[in-house]
Design a protein around this motif. Structure first.
Motif, PDB file in Angstrom:
ATOM      1  N   ARG A  49       0.607  -1.270  -0.123  1.00  0.00           N
ATOM      2  CA  ARG A  49      -0.075   0.015  -0.136  1.00  0.00           C
ATOM      3  C   ARG A  49       0.641   1.274  -0.186  1.00  0.00           C
ATOM      4  O   ARG A  49       1.047   2.171  -0.021  1.00  0.00           O
ATOM      5  CB  ARG A  49      -0.400   0.019   1.138  1.00  0.00           C
ATOM      6  N   ARG A  55      -4.870  -1.284  -2.914  1.00  0.00           N
ATOM      7  CA  ARG A  55      -5.224  -0.243  -2.406  1.00  0.00           C
ATOM      8  C   ARG A  55      -6.260  -1.262  -1.460  1.00  0.00           C
ATOM      9  O   ARG A  55      -6.612  -2.915  -1.189  1.00  0.00           O
ATOM     10  CB  ARG A  55      -5.947   0.332  -2.964  1.00  0.00           C
ATOM     11  N   ARG A  56      -6.675  -1.062  -0.196  1.00  0.00           N
ATOM     12  CA  ARG A  56      -7.455  -1.592   0.753  1.00  0.00           C
ATOM     13  C   ARG A  56      -9.085  -0.974   0.843  1.00  0.00           C
ATOM     14  O   ARG A  56      -8.958   0.359   0.524  1.00  0.00           O
ATOM     15  CB  ARG A  56      -7.090  -2.066   2.148  1.00  0.00           C
ATOM     16  N   GLU A  57      -9.645  -1.573   0.989  1.00  0.00           N
ATOM     17  CA  GLU A  57     -11.300  -1.477   1.623  1.00  0.00           C
ATOM     18  C   GLU A  57     -11.972  -1.973   2.452  1.00  0.00           C
ATOM     19  O   GLU A  57     -11.575  -3.162   2.664  1.00  0.00           O
ATOM     20  CB  GLU A  57     -12.477  -1.442   0.139  1.00  0.00           C
ATOM     21  N   ARG A  58     -13.002  -1.383   3.564  1.00  0.00           N
ATOM     22  CA  ARG A  58     -13.758  -2.437   4.725  1.00  0.00           C
ATOM     23  C   ARG A  58     -14.464  -3.273   4.095  1.00  0.00           C
ATOM     24  O   ARG A  58     -14.981  -2.289   3.208  1.00  0.00           O
ATOM     25  CB  ARG A  58     -14.146  -0.850   5.411  1.00  0.00           C
ATOM     26  N   ASP A  59     -14.150  -4.038   4.553  1.00  0.00           N
ATOM     27  CA  ASP A  59     -15.324  -4.879   3.984  1.00  0.00           C
ATOM     28  C   ASP A  59     -15.919  -5.381   5.524  1.00  0.00           C
ATOM     29  O   ASP A  59     -15.190  -6.616   5.825  1.00  0.00           O
ATOM     30  CB  ASP A  59     -14.924  -6.016   3.265  1.00  0.00           C
ATOM     31  N   PHE A  63     -10.238  -5.963   6.221  1.00  0.00           N
ATOM     32  CA  PHE A  63     -10.075  -4.683   4.876  1.00  0.00           C
ATOM     33  C   PHE A  63      -9.881  -5.997   4.113  1.00  0.00           C
ATOM     34  O   PHE A  63      -9.376  -7.133   4.122  1.00  0.00           O
ATOM     35  CB  PHE A  63      -8.672  -3.890   4.801  1.00  0.00           C
ATOM     36  N   HIS A  65      -8.217  -6.777   0.323  1.00  0.00           N
ATOM     37  CA  HIS A  65      -6.434  -5.442  -0.832  1.00  0.00           C
ATOM     38  C   HIS A  65      -6.702  -5.643  -1.856  1.00  0.00           C
ATOM     39  O   HIS A  65      -7.671  -6.954  -2.188  1.00  0.00           O
ATOM     40  CB  HIS A  65      -5.849  -6.102   0.028  1.00  0.00           C
TER      41      HIS A  65
END
Length: 121
Positions: A49, A55-59, A63, A65
């Motif tokens: 990152r 990039r990472r997104e909250r799930d 997270f 990736h």
């Protein structure tokens, strides 16, 4: 001892193979043969990152990736970086062209033609 760049590449390979992204535990599972600790995978993902490769997104509570650039984009960047290290660019290019297969030379000609047409328009 496993080299950091080899681990980063292995994690990127896993992410490229899963376009919907992966959580760190999923990466650990996919790379089970390497027997990686979850903390190690988190560290590798954080480094990727920081290099703007992931990039990472909250799930939910974790997270997910995803790779930012494709294998091909990173390959091209590496090729350009190596060329920049050469003191004689035309000679390096000439030696590269001599070393590639006929199929790769044909693909290179097509890519150069397409790029030339794109620049003219």
């Amino acid at each position: 001892m496993v080299r950091r760049d080899h681990l980063e590449r292995a994690v990127l390979e896993a992410l490229w193979d899963c376009p919907d992204g992966l959580t760190a535990p999923e990466v650990v599972e996919l790379l089970a043969d390497r027997q990686l600790a979850l903390t190690t995978v988190h560290t590798v993902l954080d480094r990727l990152r920081a290099k703007d490769l992931v990039r990472r997104e909250r799930d939910g509570r974790v997270f997910r990736h995803r790779a930012v650039r494709s294998r091909e984009e990173l390959t091209a960047e590496a090729m350009v970086a190596v060329l920049q290290d050469s003191a004689d660019h035309p000679l390096a290019l000439s030696m590269f062209v001599r070393a590639v297969s006929k199929a790769d030379a044909d693909a290179l000609r097509r890519a150069l033609g397409a790029e030339e047409r794109r620049r003219r328009s």
